[in-house]
Structures are given as C-alpha cells and as structure tokens.
Motif scaffolding. Structure first.
Motif, mmCIF file in Angstrom:
data_model
loop_
_atom_site.group_PDB
_atom_site.id
_atom_site.type_symbol
_atom_site.label_atom_id
_atom_site.label_comp_id
_atom_site.label_asym_id
_atom_site.label_seq_id
_atom_site.Cartn_x
_atom_site.Cartn_y
_atom_site.Cartn_z
ATOM 1 N N SER A 1 0.809 -1.219 0.000
ATOM 2 C CA SER A 1 0.000 0.000 0.000
ATOM 3 C C SER A 1 0.841 1.267 0.000
ATOM 4 O O SER A 1 0.322 2.352 -0.265
ATOM 5 C CB SER A 1 -0.943 0.005 1.212
ATOM 6 N N ALA A 2 2.132 1.161 0.290
ATOM 7 C CA ALA A 2 2.997 2.331 0.204
ATOM 8 C C ALA A 2 3.239 2.727 -1.244
ATOM 9 O O ALA A 2 3.589 3.876 -1.540
ATOM 10 C CB ALA A 2 4.333 2.058 0.900
ATOM 11 N N VAL A 3 3.049 1.780 -2.158
ATOM 12 C CA VAL A 3 3.254 2.022 -3.584
ATOM 13 C C VAL A 3 1.919 2.131 -4.313
ATOM 14 O O VAL A 3 1.714 3.010 -5.150
ATOM 15 C CB VAL A 3 4.108 0.892 -4.218
ATOM 16 N N THR A 4 1.003 1.237 -3.996
ATOM 17 C CA THR A 4 -0.288 1.158 -4.680
ATOM 18 C C THR A 4 -1.405 1.624 -3.764
ATOM 19 O O THR A 4 -1.590 1.079 -2.676
ATOM 20 C CB THR A 4 -0.550 -0.281 -5.150
ATOM 21 N N ALA A 5 -2.159 2.621 -4.200
ATOM 22 C CA ALA A 5 -3.231 3.178 -3.372
ATOM 23 C C ALA A 5 -4.469 2.296 -3.396
ATOM 24 O O ALA A 5 -5.160 2.162 -2.389
ATOM 25 C CB ALA A 5 -3.586 4.585 -3.849
ATOM 26 N N CYS A 6 -4.797 1.718 -4.548
ATOM 27 C CA CYS A 6 -5.965 0.852 -4.627
ATOM 28 C C CYS A 6 -5.768 -0.172 -5.735
ATOM 29 O O CYS A 6 -4.970 0.021 -6.655
ATOM 30 C CB CYS A 6 -7.248 1.644 -4.842
ATOM 31 N N CYS A 7 -6.509 -1.262 -5.616
ATOM 32 C CA CYS A 7 -6.340 -2.396 -6.528
ATOM 33 C C CYS A 7 -7.699 -3.039 -6.753
ATOM 34 O O CYS A 7 -8.508 -3.165 -5.827
ATOM 35 C CB CYS A 7 -5.364 -3.389 -5.906
#
Length: 209
Positions: A109-115
């Motif tokens: 989550s430090a790289v990707t905000a949502c998936c």
C-alpha cells in the motif's frame, strides 16, 4: 489452463501497468465436490447456494495463499459489511472468483493506493468484447468504490480500449477526482487480458511521487 498460467498472466499484467514492488498472488480451483458449509459472513440471514459458498471459500483460501506468497502467515481475510476484504496493515488487494477459479492479488500500500481484480469465464467461442468491457468495469468498481466511500454500480464506469495491447483508460467520475489525495494522488490504470476460458481485468492506482 492451470493455476500457474493464471499467476503468470497476473504478474505480466502488473508489469504492464504497475511498478516494481512485492506482489502476492493466490489461485485456487473451485472444486464442485468440496463441502459447502454454512458461512455466517456470507449468508447474512438468507439462503446462498452451495456453489456460491464454494466460490467464496476458495476466494478466501486464495487470499491466504497470496499472503503466504509474500512470506506472511496464512490468515483468514475478513470483510466489511459491504463485502470489502480487510487486508493486513500495509497491504492492498482484491479477490475475484468465477465458477471454476478463485484468484487473489496483494500489493504494497505504500506504492499502490488501490487495486481491483475481476475474472470471468469466457464462452467456448473465446474472446468476447462485451464480456471484456464488463470485466473491466467490475475491476474498476472494486478498486475505486471502497476508496471513495460510495458503492458505485459498475455501469457507472466508462472505459475505452487503447490499441491492440489491451490497455484501457477509465473515465473517472468527479467524486473520484475529489478523492485523489485520499487515494494517493495516482491515476488508475487498467489492463485486460485473456487465456483459454478466462477473461481477466486488473486495475492499479499508484501513489503519486
């Protein structure tokens, strides 16, 4: 088609629209002969078919496999009242299941905000553009709806395919634009692909530098 084929496809899709980071992927086959026990979190006071229970449990098993893939302890992934998976701190992810397969993906989550992930069974004739678009909308819904705090219907999302590489650009509602800071300031990117009998769509929104 095997579980390994699905894992390889998802890793390739992450490489197409994502950035270097840890990725956990779990894939389970939905066995129609498995028992279909009562699942309190799923039934919620009304009858749910045995097939639906099998798919749900296979999805949770796939999520536990994805955690193990990251070197974390296997654990049950709970969900909110709206059915959104609750991931361990520091992770984002998504679960999808079809009649025959259940798949989960987890990212940092430090790289990707949502998936958002969606899989759909393809008809015997193979590639199906309406189904591909439906799959894309479902993945967008899963990625963006929890972050905005509103339960959007997939039909509210628009997507247009760019060229033959099966990348799509979503048209983002104003409500999502207003929540850019909350979702990391990133723009969601969507990729679709298919392998024999399965259509896959993946949405990732990376945090702005």
């Amino acid at each position: 088609m095997t579980a390994t084929d699905i894992r390889r496809l998802l890793l390739w899709m992450v490489q197409q629209i994502g950035s270097a980071q840890r990725v956990g992927i779990g894939v389970r086959h939905v066995d129609p002969t498995d028992p279909a026990p009562y699942v309190a979190a799923l039934d919620r006071g009304f009858r749910v078919s045995d097939r639906r229970r099998r798919e749900f449990l296979a999805g949770r098993a796939a999520a536990a496999d994805a955690l193990a893939h990251l070197g974390m302890p296997r654990r049950n992934v709970s969900r909110t009242d709206r059915g959104v998976p609750v991931w361990p701190t520091g992770l984002v992810g998504s679960i999808s299941h079809s009649r025959n397969w259940a798949v989960a993906i987890i990212l940092d989550s430090a790289v990707t905000a949502c998936c958002g992930l969606d899989i759909e069974e393809l008809p015997p004739s193979g590639q199906n553009l309406p189904l591909e678009l439906h799959c894309a909308r479902e993945a967008l819904y899963k990625a963006l709806s929890p972050g905005t705090g509103r339960c959007f219907h997939p039909q509210e999302w628009q997507a247009e395919r760019i060229g033959p590489d099966r990348k799509w650009t979503p048209s983002i509602p104003k409500l999502f634009e207003a929540n850019q800071a909350r979702l990391g300031g990133g723009t969601p990117r969507l990729a679709t692909a298919s392998i024999p009998s399965l259509q896959v769509a993946l949405v990732l929104a990376h945090r702005a530098p």
